[in-house]
Design a protein around this motif. Structure first.
Motif, PDB file in Angstrom:
ATOM      1  N   CYS A  65      16.889  35.847  42.671  1.00 27.69           N
ATOM      2  CA  CYS A  65      15.693  35.656  43.506  1.00 27.69           C
ATOM      3  C   CYS A  65      16.043  34.971  44.827  1.00 27.69           C
ATOM      4  N   CYS A  66      16.965  34.012  44.780  1.00 29.39           N
ATOM      5  CA  CYS A  66      17.336  33.269  45.991  1.00 29.39           C
ATOM      6  C   CYS A  66      18.348  34.008  46.856  1.00 29.39           C
ATOM      7  N   CYS A  67      19.310  34.645  46.226  1.00 27.85           N
ATOM      8  CA  CYS A  67      20.391  35.292  46.970  1.00 27.85           C
ATOM      9  C   CYS A  67      20.824  36.578  46.251  1.00 27.85           C
ATOM     10  N   PRO A  68      20.023  37.650  46.385  1.00 28.24           N
ATOM     11  CA  PRO A  68      20.334  38.884  45.654  1.00 28.24           C
ATOM     12  C   PRO A  68      21.668  39.513  46.035  1.00 28.24           C
ATOM     13  N   CYS A  69      22.177  39.178  47.215  1.00 30.14           N
ATOM     14  CA  CYS A  69      23.447  39.771  47.638  1.00 30.14           C
ATOM     15  C   CYS A  69      24.591  39.353  46.714  1.00 30.14           C
ATOM     16  N   VAL A  70      24.537  38.133  46.146  1.00 33.64           N
ATOM     17  CA  VAL A  70      25.595  37.670  45.240  1.00 33.64           C
ATOM     18  C   VAL A  70      25.580  38.496  43.956  1.00 33.64           C
ATOM     19  N   THR A  71      24.401  38.648  43.369  1.00 36.09           N
ATOM     20  CA  THR A  71      24.287  39.447  42.137  1.00 36.09           C
ATOM     21  C   THR A  71      24.701  40.889  42.407  1.00 36.09           C
ATOM     22  N   PHE A  72      24.253  41.437  43.526  1.00 32.70           N
ATOM     23  CA  PHE A  72      24.632  42.808  43.867  1.00 32.70           C
ATOM     24  C   PHE A  72      26.146  42.937  43.996  1.00 32.70           C
ATOM     25  N   GLY A  73      26.782  41.979  44.654  1.00 34.21           N
ATOM     26  CA  GLY A  73      28.232  42.026  44.827  1.00 34.21           C
ATOM     27  C   GLY A  73      28.967  42.036  43.500  1.00 34.21           C
ATOM     28  N   GLN A  74      28.492  41.226  42.545  1.00 40.46           N
ATOM     29  CA  GLN A  74      29.124  41.198  41.219  1.00 40.46           C
ATOM     30  C   GLN A  74      28.954  42.532  40.507  1.00 40.46           C
ATOM     31  N   ILE A  75      27.769  43.107  40.594  1.00 39.21           N
ATOM     32  CA  ILE A  75      27.506  44.401  39.949  1.00 39.21           C
ATOM     33  C   ILE A  75      28.363  45.493  40.590  1.00 39.21           C
ATOM     34  N   ALA A  76      28.371  45.538  41.918  1.00 40.23           N
ATOM     35  CA  ALA A  76      29.091  46.593  42.642  1.00 40.23           C
ATOM     36  C   ALA A  76      30.590  46.543  42.367  1.00 40.23           C
ATOM     37  N   GLU A  77      31.153  45.346  42.250  1.00 40.55           N
ATOM     38  CA  GLU A  77      32.590  45.233  41.979  1.00 40.55           C
ATOM     39  C   GLU A  77      32.935  45.848  40.627  1.00 40.55           C
ATOM     40  N   ILE A  79      31.083  48.151  38.910  1.00 39.55           N
ATOM     41  CA  ILE A  79      30.796  49.590  38.928  1.00 39.55           C
ATOM     42  C   ILE A  79      31.860  50.353  39.707  1.00 39.55           C
ATOM     43  N   ASP A  80      32.319  49.771  40.823  1.00 43.04           N
ATOM     44  CA  ASP A  80      33.361  50.422  41.626  1.00 43.04           C
ATOM     45  C   ASP A  80      34.761  50.191  41.055  1.00 43.04           C
ATOM     46  N   GLU A  81      34.858  49.506  39.942  1.00 43.80           N
ATOM     47  CA  GLU A  81      36.119  49.223  39.257  1.00 43.80           C
ATOM     48  C   GLU A  81      37.130  48.550  40.180  1.00 43.80           C
ATOM     49  N   GLY A  82      36.639  47.604  40.993  1.00 42.98           N
ATOM     50  CA  GLY A  82      37.512  46.788  41.817  1.00 42.98           C
ATOM     51  C   GLY A  82      38.006  47.428  43.094  1.00 42.98           C
ATOM     52  N   THR A  83      37.529  48.627  43.432  1.00 43.67           N
ATOM     53  CA  THR A  83      37.994  49.244  44.681  1.00 43.67           C
ATOM     54  C   THR A  83      37.491  48.476  45.903  1.00 43.67           C
ATOM     55  N   MET A  84      36.377  47.779  45.750  1.00 42.18           N
ATOM     56  CA  MET A  84      35.870  46.897  46.804  1.00 42.18           C
ATOM     57  C   MET A  84      35.502  45.573  46.137  1.00 42.18           C
ATOM     58  N   SER A  85      35.859  44.489  46.777  1.00 43.00           N
ATOM     59  CA  SER A  85      35.590  43.183  46.171  1.00 43.00           C
ATOM     60  C   SER A  85      34.092  42.915  46.135  1.00 43.00           C
ATOM     61  N   GLY A  86      33.711  42.017  45.245  1.00 36.34           N
ATOM     62  CA  GLY A  86      32.319  41.619  45.150  1.00 36.34           C
ATOM     63  C   GLY A  86      31.843  40.950  46.427  1.00 36.34           C
ATOM     64  N   THR A  87      32.729  40.201  47.059  1.00 34.64           N
ATOM     65  CA  THR A  87      32.371  39.529  48.307  1.00 34.64           C
ATOM     66  C   THR A  87      32.065  40.544  49.405  1.00 34.64           C
ATOM     67  N   ALA A  88      32.906  41.566  49.536  1.00 36.32           N
ATOM     68  CA  ALA A  88      32.682  42.602  50.554  1.00 36.32           C
ATOM     69  C   ALA A  88      31.367  43.336  50.291  1.00 36.32           C
ATOM     70  N   VAL A 154      31.152  36.814  36.281  1.00 37.37           N
ATOM     71  CA  VAL A 154      31.715  35.819  37.189  1.00 37.37           C
ATOM     72  C   VAL A 154      33.199  36.096  37.444  1.00 37.37           C
ATOM     73  N   MET A 155      33.894  36.659  36.468  1.00 38.66           N
ATOM     74  CA  MET A 155      35.330  36.914  36.581  1.00 38.66           C
ATOM     75  C   MET A 155      35.651  38.090  37.504  1.00 38.66           C
ATOM     76  N   GLY A 156      34.709  38.997  37.709  1.00 36.76           N
ATOM     77  CA  GLY A 156      34.975  40.168  38.531  1.00 36.76           C
ATOM     78  C   GLY A 156      35.794  41.208  37.782  1.00 36.76           C
ATOM     79  N   TRP A 157      36.125  42.275  38.463  1.00 38.84           N
ATOM     80  CA  TRP A 157      36.850  43.387  37.840  1.00 38.84           C
ATOM     81  C   TRP A 157      38.260  42.980  37.405  1.00 38.84           C
ATOM     82  N   GLN A 158      39.018  42.366  38.305  1.00 36.04           N
ATOM     83  CA  GLN A 158      40.402  41.994  37.983  1.00 36.04           C
ATOM     84  C   GLN A 158      40.453  40.978  36.850  1.00 36.04           C
ATOM     85  N   GLY A 159      39.565  40.011  36.875  1.00 36.14           N
ATOM     86  CA  GLY A 159      39.516  39.016  35.804  1.00 36.14           C
ATOM     87  C   GLY A 159      39.218  39.645  34.461  1.00 36.14           C
ATOM     88  N   ASN A 160      38.312  40.602  34.427  1.00 36.29           N
ATOM     89  CA  ASN A 160      38.004  41.301  33.179  1.00 36.29           C
ATOM     90  C   ASN A 160      39.180  42.131  32.705  1.00 36.29           C
TER      91      ASN A 160
END
Length: 182
Positions: A65-77, A79-88, A154-160
């Motif tokens: 609710c406060c910062c949807p871009c963070v949640t989106f970044g985690q999801i996108a990383e 789904i894209d299997e790490g081809t783009m970082s969550g931060t990007a 929280v770990m991202g694609w590489q961490g998983n």
């Protein structure tokens, strides 16, 4: 019906028993081989949680609710299997949202990718509609779905990947070379 006027290329099927691919002829222009088997389409699966089950994870609900871009970044990383970082991905989402206010359309593309990847139903309505009218709920649902599929968001694609490789290595028994005796 005259046998030559049957709409099926393979005439081993009767009108009482249509071919396994339905009641329509194959639109490829190729005639199927005699006795060819066609796989039935797999059924779509329901989401593991409902769209409005946001409060199931209060921490993620507040963050989204406060910062949807963070949640989106985690999801996108994931789904894209790490081809783009969550931060990007989060930055792209934030820039689109700041300039046009329509980051929901960008996020909707990732919902569609996720549904195709995991064979999920398009429910309760179209992806664009869910994201345009319930953006936070849609992101929370996608986040929970990936968590329920075993991802630590929280770990991202590489961490998983590293975590899963570590599990695989600890579960693999050591190999013992047989000793030959004479």
């Amino acid at each position: 019906m005259h046998p030559s006027s049957k709409p099926y290329a393979n005439e081993q099927y009767s009108e009482a028993q249509p071919p396994p691919y339905g009641n329509r002829p194959i639109a490829t222009g190729f005639t199927p081989a005699a006795g060819a088997q066609y796989a039935a389409p797999q059924a779509l699966l329901p989401w593991s949680t409902g769209l409005f089950d946001c409060c199931a994870d209060g921490r993620n609900c507040c963050l989204t609710c406060c910062c949807p871009c963070v949640t989106f970044g985690q999801i996108a990383e994931i789904i894209d299997e790490g081809t783009m970082s969550g931060t990007a991905s989060a930055v792209i989402y934030a820039v689109i949202n700041a300039t046009t206010g329509h980051a929901c359309l960008y996020a909707c593309l990732y919902r569609q990718k996720m549904r195709n990847k995991y064979r999920l139903e398009e429910s309760p309505c179209d992806d664009w509609c869910v994201h345009c009218f319930c953006e936070s709920c849609a992101l929370c649902q996608e986040y929970r779905e990936l968590q329920n599929r075993g991802y630590d968001m929280v770990m991202g694609w590489q961490g998983n990947l590293q975590r899963n490789q570590g599990v695989a290595m600890t579960l693999t028994p050591p190999t013992i070379e047989p000793v030959m005796k004479r």
